[in-house]
Scaffold this active site. Sequence first.
Site, PDB file in Angstrom:
ATOM      1  CD  GLU A  60      15.294  72.424   3.272  1.00  0.00           C
ATOM      2  OE1 GLU A  60      14.127  72.870   2.866  1.00  0.00           O
ATOM      3  OE2 GLU A  60      15.221  71.116   2.808  1.00  0.00           O
ATOM      4  CE  LYS A 129      12.627  73.800  -0.528  1.00  0.00           C
ATOM      5  NZ  LYS A 129      12.519  72.835   0.307  1.00  0.00           N
ATOM      6  CB  CYS A 162      15.537  70.569  -0.096  1.00  0.00           C
ATOM      7  SG  CYS A 162      14.942  69.001   0.429  1.00  0.00           S
TER       8      CYS A 162
END
Length: 351
Positions: A60, A129, A162
């Site tokens: 990322e 995300k 993440c």
Amino acid sequence: MSGLGGLNKSANGVVMGLVQLQLPVVDTPVQLAAQVQRIVQMVAKARRNQSTMDLVVFPEYSLHGLSMSTAPELMVSLDGPEVASFKNACQQNRIWGCFSIMEANPHGNPYNSGLIIDDQGEIRLYYRKLHPWVPVEPWEPGNLGIPVCEGPKGSKLSLIICHDGMFPEMAREAAYKGAEVIIRTAGYTAPIRHAWKITNQANAFQNLAYTASVCMCGSDGTFDSMGEGMFCNFDGTVLVEGGGRPDEIVTAELRPDLVREARSGWGVENNIYQLYHRGYVAVKGGAQDCPYTFMQDMAAGRYQLPWEVQVTDGTSCGFAAPTRHYRGPEPHPLVPDAMAVAEATLPKKAA
């Protein structure tokens, strides 16, 4: 099981490389274009580095750095030159690639998106995300669900990004959709090191899946990203672990066929099965219910914590308080029936 990082590749093996990419500074379109070329060069390095490699994974923020800028001139679209360059790099080097982009959004803040592109230059997985790292990140919450795609050698791949990996529900959803390898890309900095490791291991063990996870690496003069690419076996043990050396490609051979074997044949600790078949020794088929009040309340649209939360917007990190409401899911361009599935999970409004 890693076959010396994939040097000794088995017939059923999938060799992956995790790029601990040097954290860049990207404040201008010129810097953005230069970083695209750097990533393209690293795709070529991955192919030269190991002829057996099937898939190379970039962290990322590998394209945009950690500035958190939402400047329109830095945002990317699926049909733009940046993604075209990634497609071409995969095709030219005959390798699959996983990439990170900050995606322009005409309806609000940009999305933090990830792509898996095959060795023919076709997008096979496209993900936004779901859980931005609030209050630090300004990105729009994802609305395309958690897709799974068929990867090299018939493997089943998913991508979470993440902070997503801190929610056990994310990895569980990926596995529930069939993912055998859960890729996690990140821009995390050193204070998250311990949580990074234990969640990568837990996500693997709880779902009988491999996890393949990598952060940005090095310093941009402000932040220190930690690298630490790691592969975890489906029993939760660490197969291979990188350190903090920028641009190192950490490699391993994974065996999705062994994941399938474990999911089918394990009794003890087959937790993704036992979640819905608890106590099957005592009662036929186990208790097939939903005893978890947080799941019941979330599905019914009444999720409420029994304590007060004080930080509920991004003002502490310099962002204006939002005024828009979540737009809800939209059709996934690669998964035609995803909209119907997403709508079925939303709470029904009273007549």
